[in-house]
Design an enzyme around this catalytic site. Sequence first.
Site, PDB file in Angstrom:
ATOM      1  N   LYS A 196      14.830 -46.561 -10.921  1.00  0.00           N
ATOM      2  CA  LYS A 196      15.364 -45.745  -9.807  1.00  0.00           C
ATOM      3  C   LYS A 196      15.087 -44.273 -10.084  1.00  0.00           C
ATOM      4  O   LYS A 196      14.888 -43.869 -11.237  1.00  0.00           O
ATOM      5  CB  LYS A 196      16.877 -45.972  -9.626  1.00  0.00           C
ATOM      6  CG  LYS A 196      17.748 -45.611 -10.851  1.00  0.00           C
ATOM      7  CD  LYS A 196      18.184 -44.176 -10.941  1.00  0.00           C
ATOM      8  CE  LYS A 196      19.045 -43.930 -12.193  1.00  0.00           C
ATOM      9  NZ  LYS A 196      19.154 -42.525 -12.585  1.00  0.00           N
TER      10      LYS A 196
ATOM     11  N   ASP B  27      25.423 -47.002 -13.798  1.00  0.00           N
ATOM     12  CA  ASP B  27      24.143 -47.090 -13.094  1.00  0.00           C
ATOM     13  C   ASP B  27      23.703 -48.519 -12.814  1.00  0.00           C
ATOM     14  O   ASP B  27      22.578 -48.740 -12.377  1.00  0.00           O
ATOM     15  CB  ASP B  27      23.051 -46.437 -13.955  1.00  0.00           C
ATOM     16  CG  ASP B  27      22.890 -44.975 -13.648  1.00  0.00           C
ATOM     17  OD1 ASP B  27      23.660 -44.465 -12.816  1.00  0.00           O
ATOM     18  OD2 ASP B  27      22.010 -44.345 -14.258  1.00  0.00           O
TER      19      ASP B  27
HETATM   20  O1  C5P Z   1      28.776 -45.674 -17.406  1.00  0.00           O
HETATM   21  P1  C5P Z   1      27.813 -45.350 -18.475  1.00  0.00           P
HETATM   22  O2  C5P Z   1      27.894 -46.291 -19.632  1.00  0.00           O
HETATM   23  O3  C5P Z   1      26.424 -45.242 -17.995  1.00  0.00           O
HETATM   24  O4  C5P Z   1      28.216 -43.918 -18.995  1.00  0.00           O
HETATM   25  C1  C5P Z   1      27.838 -43.458 -20.264  1.00  0.00           C
HETATM   26  C2  C5P Z   1      28.636 -42.220 -20.592  1.00  0.00           C
HETATM   27  O5  C5P Z   1      28.230 -41.148 -19.729  1.00  0.00           O
HETATM   28  C3  C5P Z   1      30.121 -42.336 -20.365  1.00  0.00           C
HETATM   29  O6  C5P Z   1      30.771 -42.845 -21.486  1.00  0.00           O
HETATM   30  C4  C5P Z   1      30.520 -40.890 -20.089  1.00  0.00           C
HETATM   31  O7  C5P Z   1      30.585 -40.175 -21.293  1.00  0.00           O
HETATM   32  C5  C5P Z   1      29.324 -40.354 -19.349  1.00  0.00           C
HETATM   33  N1  C5P Z   1      29.497 -40.398 -17.887  1.00  0.00           N
HETATM   34  C6  C5P Z   1      30.326 -39.472 -17.266  1.00  0.00           C
HETATM   35  N2  C5P Z   1      30.456 -39.473 -15.912  1.00  0.00           N
HETATM   36  C7  C5P Z   1      29.770 -40.360 -15.158  1.00  0.00           C
HETATM   37  C8  C5P Z   1      28.917 -41.314 -15.750  1.00  0.00           C
HETATM   38  C9  C5P Z   1      28.799 -41.297 -17.133  1.00  0.00           C
HETATM   39  O8  C5P Z   1      30.956 -38.633 -17.934  1.00  0.00           O
HETATM   40  N3  C5P Z   1      29.889 -40.303 -13.819  1.00  0.00           N
END
Ligand code: C5P
Length: 346
Positions: free
Chosen positions: A10, A136
Amino acid sequence: MLVTVRSFAKINLGLCIGPVRPDGYHELRTVYQTIGLHDILHVQVTRGTGIEIRCEDPRVPKDQANTCYRIVERAMAALKARGRVIIEIEKRLPVQGGLGGASGNAVASFLALERAVQKQLPGPEKLRLAAEVGSDLPLFLIGGTVLGVGHGEEVYPLPDLPPVSCVVAMPDVGVSTPKAFAEWDARLEAVELRSTWTAEGGRPYMSSAKLTGTNGSDRMVELGRVLSAWLSAQSNDKSGKGLSGVPAGGRGRAESPLLDLVRTGIENDFEQVVFPQYPELREVKSVLVRAGAFYASLSGSGSAVYGLFRNREAAEKAAGELRRSGIEARVTKTLTRRQYRKRIFD
Ligand code: C5P
């Protein structure tokens, strides 16, 4: 049974970072768009137990740290299925590239697993499970043009943008998303404290967290307005193009819904923290713009930078320029929802 699937990438058409929520995530508004670049996954369920990840790329984790592992573990339990799941990943997308490679791999392995065990979970359950593993992931259950809200995990299908040629530059650096979010917070805090000190004659009168929240929310409301205005313009369009943007009788101004969106001034907030750290990425964006891209941007938190072009020829030329300066660049197209869903298994 061995199931082979394509795991597409994406890009983000604009990304606005909002305030930090009580759960520690940042509120987010973005438009995701699936594109034709992909990894290939082979999934099989054999006798035994456990999950085995095979991948020649040493940067891809083979244990619970891999999103495929985490979603398949949950899916096997939810599907009440038994066996040993073997997932082989042919990696073509960059690792930590901002193209959702790992997230797409997870969803592709989940869909392949369902096919392998010939059982399916209901749609809402799939979305819930995907969101548990990462922000994501859910977008890859929808495909095409997708609105992402919440912390990115709450997804809504948007009217598909017409397919457009796209150059994806993949500079040889990996950007950590959590680190980029932390940088954003630090930067915003510094900027807001500085302006408060000036305005109030030397003393901050509110906590920086409060300031970050207010500022972030305002900007997100604004992006929401821009998107709804754009959407309502699409649905009020009497030109005969319809929501797909493709005119009834031919191609014509097929790209115009996308141009409209781009003209609204969509931006990716991550550029503000990632470009100062990796100036070469800013330069890649400039090369794309100079080569005729009608829109160019960092994807997610990078390091991939993409450009959208009016035709394949212009895209190929831009990619050639990047390659000559030592940057890996690939030419592809954006994928509509229908193309995305069809090509996963074809
Ligand atoms: O959800 P995901 O595992 O992809 O997110 C990884 C890290 O990125 C989270 O632990 C957080 O620290 C950060 N994050 C965030 N805000 C978001 C998405 C991700 O702070 N909207």
